[in-house]
Each structure stands twice: as C-alpha cells, then as structure tokens.
Design an enzyme around this catalytic site. Structure first.
Site, PDB file in Angstrom:
ATOM      1  N   LYS A   1       0.679  -1.628   0.111  1.00 35.56           N
ATOM      2  CA  LYS A   1      -0.117   0.343   0.273  1.00 35.56           C
ATOM      3  C   LYS A   1       0.933   1.135  -0.274  1.00 35.56           C
ATOM      4  CE  LYS A   1      -1.673   2.785   2.424  1.00 35.56           C
ATOM      5  NZ  LYS A   1      -1.090   3.715   1.974  1.00 35.56           N
TER       6      LYS A   1
ATOM      7  N   CYS B   1      14.180  10.429   7.073  1.00 35.82           N
ATOM      8  CA  CYS B   1      14.206   9.536   8.905  1.00 35.82           C
ATOM      9  C   CYS B   1      15.543   9.888   9.348  1.00 35.82           C
ATOM     10  CB  CYS B   1      13.661   8.419   8.755  1.00 35.82           C
ATOM     11  SG  CYS B   1      14.863   7.065   7.605  1.00 35.82           S
TER      12      CYS B   1
ATOM     13  N   GLU C   1       9.425   0.480  10.839  1.00 37.61           N
ATOM     14  CA  GLU C   1      10.437   2.163  10.807  1.00 37.61           C
ATOM     15  C   GLU C   1       9.743   3.136  10.860  1.00 37.61           C
ATOM     16  OE1 GLU C   1      13.672   1.525  10.781  1.00 37.61           O
ATOM     17  OE2 GLU C   1      13.727  -0.981   9.911  1.00 37.61           O
TER      18      GLU C   1
END
Ligand code: NAD
Length: 481
Positions: free
Chosen positions: A178, A287, A253
């Site tokens: 997705k 990130c 994550e």
C-alpha cells in the site's frame, strides 16, 4: 500527464471496486501532472485474497527452489532498471526530490536490493540439521512467514518499498503493497515491471490508498501474516496496537530526531563537505538525518557559521532541474507544518541565522528555504520533534559526556553521526549513542547491515541478512535417532 485507472492485483490491471481518485500535482509547480486511482477496503480484500492464493499454492512461489525465485528477482531487477529514468522523473515530480537524488537512489536501489537478496537466499541454507541435545537430531527450517502487508510513505517511495519487497519475495512471501497516495504514480511502475518480469499472479499486488481505510484494512486483514510499516511514529503506534491485539508480527521503521555530534577536534572544513547528505538531503525529508547539530561550546560560533554558509549556498529550485540541490516539500500541508516549527523555534528563543521563510524566486511550489536555528536548547520543540523539512537546530555542549547526554536525551533513536579528526575517538563516542544506526564522519546506509530504530523510532530491523530473517519463521522438526 500520466494517468492510471486500474490497480495491479493478481497479475492483472483491474478497475478498483472502491475507487479513490488521486490527482497528482507537481510539488515544484503545483500543476496537475497525473491522475491515478487508489483503492479502498474492498480492493485490499481482493489483493490479500490473491496474495493468499499465491502463497498457499502447493506448487507456487513459496515452494519454489530459492534459486528459481532468485532468477525471477533478477528479471524483476532488470525490468526496474529499464524503467529507471521514468521512475526517477515520477518520484521527483510528485514529492519534490531533486532529480539527481532520485536517479542515484530511487531508480537504482530497488534493483540493487533485489539482486542482493536474490544472491543471499540462493546461498543460504533453508534447513540446518543439528544434533539434538536429547536424542536423534533436529532439522531447523527457515520458512517464509506468509502474506505480507507492506505500507510505505512518500519520501523515498521506491527505496523504502524495496527494503520490504526484496527480502519478503526472496524469502518466498507474497505481498500486498500500500503506497502513499502522494506517490501513486511511481508505485504503478513496480506493477509494470513485475508483470514484464512474469512474476506469478498474486505474488505482488499494489493498492495505493489512504491510511484509515485501505491501510488499516491491510493491517487487520485476517489473511495477512505479517505487517511491515515505514512512516510516522504516531501511525506506527496505531499499527502496533492493532498487531498486538492480533499477535501479528510487525516491523516498524518510524521517525527520528538524530544528533550530529561535532567533537572539539573536528576538521570542520572536511566535515562540511560530507554534511549536506547527512542533514539536508531531500529537503530534510529523510528519516535518518542529523537534524540536531551538537557543537562544542568553545567552537560554537565557528560551527554556526559553517552551517549557515552551507544552508545559504545550496541551489533551491524545481526538482526536475539538474542543478537543483534542494527541491520543494511534498505538499502545501508539509510546508505549512515546517513553517509552524520555524515559528515555534523563534518563540522558544532560537535565532535564525539563514532561511526561515519561502525563497523569493519561487512563487509556485511548496518551497521552504534551508534554515539554521542557533541558540537552541535540547528542551525546545525544534530539538524534540521530527520536523521533516530543511531545518537544522544547533545546540551547544560542554564536553564529550555532555554531548552524549544531550544526544541520548530524545524520545527517538534511529540514527546519528559523530565527527572527529580521530576516527577511534569518534567511534568510541558512537558506541555510547543510544540508537539503531550511527555514522562516523558521514552516514552511508549499508544495505548489507541491519537498519532500524530503538525507542520511538521503531521495532525490528530491515536490510542485511537480518532483514531476510524478518520474513522467515523458524520450525524445528525433531528427527528420530
Ligand atoms: P505517515 O505515517 O502519515 O504515512 C505513512 C504510510 O502509512 C502512508 O502510506 C499512509 O497512507 C499510511 N497510513 C497512515 N495512517 C494509517 C493507518 N491508520 N493505518 C495504516 N496505514 C496508515 O507518514 P508520512 O508522513 O507519509 O511519512 C513521513 C514519516 O515516515 C516520518 O515520520 C519519517 O521519519 C518516517 N520514515 C521513517 C523511515 C525509517 O526507516 N525509520 C524512513 C522514511 C520515513
């Protein structure tokens, strides 16, 4: 104008049952550049059904010899490489990633990961026979975990997809992916490449969609065996709670607020050459960036000046221009969020030394200037929360112990960097940082080693052999003497 009106499910392009129209606007110009379609819960049901059938097929993908799966993954990698330029362009159009980065990362890392895991799985033993400590022997098997629900964000959409797809497929799992609605167009390329590589129907199914609808249905679907998620900590918690109730394995994550510690012996000129990639890459929408810069008090002004020079010298512009180093943010919403954080930084007592607003030359697109905030205390919001934009906070410290204390005083623990003229000293400090990954005099994400976070940055690891193990379960068969 790129348009799609179907979803790649069960090896075919199908009209969605629950269509979600997705208008794609260029992050650089705000122009409409694509129309895609996503799906809802009913489409997730169809995709999971296809993945389940493919996984349970007694002669299907999960039962293939690893070498046969590896050969299919090599074909898949070839097809992705053939579409690399198209993929890079789509990513940059949608999320504002400078094209030179999407070419280097988004159009190459997926194939690299597929080849790495193809090689790993064809060499690894699936079954190991050990002498039993009691009687006879035990065959310890590594079996594919089953149907995987993979949910990814928009910031490195291809790379983060293949952090999951490559080891999952190599292990013998089947996947429902997705993607985020912001990056639906490049996700379709994955389906096209999978079809061209003749992966069996149902092995990969792709349903772009929203979080609460399609995303949550995928997380909780009764026929899903494992969830792999990359995204924000807030959503990670919601997914972890759902998986906890279901006792469903999950890899998370999540976000970060990593520290870049400049030790007092740092060669600043040399360090700054490597600093952009570690702090402002992809407009800070990465990130692992070191967004808290910890500077020794006795060199504080020198460090602030060096970062101010770095941030004010990079070329800001349209993501598709070859010369662009900093592109726009992914959306107006993300730009507004970053601007709010800059206002908070000033209200808390921070001092903007460069940036702080929208660039004068870009009247269209969701741009924010690279911004340095000096005189930040580690309690300030700008030092505690993930901004996901081109904003760096520079915090003074007294000595090495103080630097380690400040670095570890965070809810997050994803990454970090230590900078020193003495690699051994830098490495000794790196060992003391509470984090999943840390770099000395740089940060080069190594696909052969585990990547992931501690504390609010997540659960579990991706990449390396450990990333393959995350898609396998262990079975012991006790054999008679
Ligand atoms: P997000 O959490 O809002 O969305 C990520 C994905 O989750 C999207 O596909 C979204 O549709 C889906 N989602 C949202 N709500 C959901 C729900 N309730 N159930 C299921 N799925 C849901 O994150 P974002 O803003 O798109 O991405 C940025 C975040 O991702 C940042 O926090 C960043 O640090 C993090 N990130 C982490 C890593 C890492 O490896 N640790 C890598 C990249 C990005």
């Amino acid at each position: 104008m790129i348009t799609y009106d179907s979803l790649y499910v069960d090896g075919r392009w199908l009209a969605p049952v629950d269509p979600l129209p997705i208008d794609v606007h260029s992050a650089s110009t705000e122009e409409l550049v694509g129309r895609a379609v996503g799906g809802g819960p009913a489409d997730i049901d169809a995709a999971v059904g296809a993945a389940r059938r493919a996984f349970d097929d007694p002669t299907g993908w999960s039962t293939w010899d690893p070498a046969a799966r590896a050969a299919a993954l090599e074909r898949f990698a070839d097809e992705l490489v053939a579409r690399g330029e198209d993929t890079a362009t789509r990513v940059s159009l949608q999320n504002g990633m400078p094209i030179r980065i999407s070419r280097q990362v988004e159009s190459t890392v997926p194939a690299t990961l597929l080849r790495y895991y193809a090689d790993l799985v064809s060499k690894a033993d699936i079954e190991e026979v050990r002498p039993s400590l009691v009687s006879g022997s035990t065959a310890v098997r590594r079996e594919p975990i089953g149907v995987v629900g993979a949910i990814v964000p928009w910031n490195f959409p291809q790379t983060l997809t293949f952090f999951k797809l490559a080891p999952a497929l190599a292990a013998g799992c089947t996947v429902v992916l997705k993607p985020a609605v912001e990056t639906a167009l490049d996700a379709q390329v994955v389906g096209e490449a999978a079809a061209a590589a003749q992966l069996p129907p149902g092995v990969i199914n792709i349903v772009p969609g929203d979080g609460p609808g399609a995303g949550m249905r995928l997380v909780t679907h009764p026929l899903v065996d494992k969830v792999a998620f990359t995204g924000s900590t807030g959503v990670g918690r919601i997914i972890a709670e759902a998986c906890g109730r279901l006792l469903r394995p999950v890899t998370l994550e999540l976000g970060g607020k990593s520290a870049g510690i400049l030790l007092d012996d740092v060669d600043l000129g040399r360090a700054m050459k490597a600093m952009f990639a570690v702090t402002l890459l992809n407009s800070g929408q990465s990130c692992y960036v070191s967004s808290r810069i910890l500077a020794p008090r006795n060199r504080y002004d020198e460090v602030v000046d060096a970062f101010t020079a770095l941030a004010s010298s990079v070329s800001v512009g349209d993501a598709l221009e070859e010369s662009t180093v900093i592109g726009p943010l992914v959306s107006a919403r993300q730009r507004d969020r970053v601007e709010d954080y800059i206002a908070r930084a000033v209200a808390d007592g921070g001092r903007i030394t460069t940036g702080g607003g929208r660039p004068a030359d870009n009247d269209r697109g969701w741009f924010v200037e690279p911004t340095i905030v000096a005189d930040v205390h580690n309690d300030h919001t700008v030092a505690r929360e993930e901004i996901f934009g081109p904003v760096l906070a520079v915090i003074p410290y007294e000595d090495d112990d103080d630097a380690v204390r400040i670095a570890n005083d965070s809810n997050y623990g994803l990454a970090g960097t230590v900078w020193s003229s003495d690699v051994e000293r830098g490495t000794a400090v790196a060992r003391r940082i509470q984090t999943g990954t840390v770099g000395v005099n740089g940060f080069t994400l190594d696909h052969g080693s585990p990547f992931g976070g501690i504390k609010d940055s997540g659960l579990g690891r991706e990449l390396g052999p450990e990333g393959l193990a995350a898609y396998q379960q262990l079975k012991s068969i006790y054999l008679p003497r």
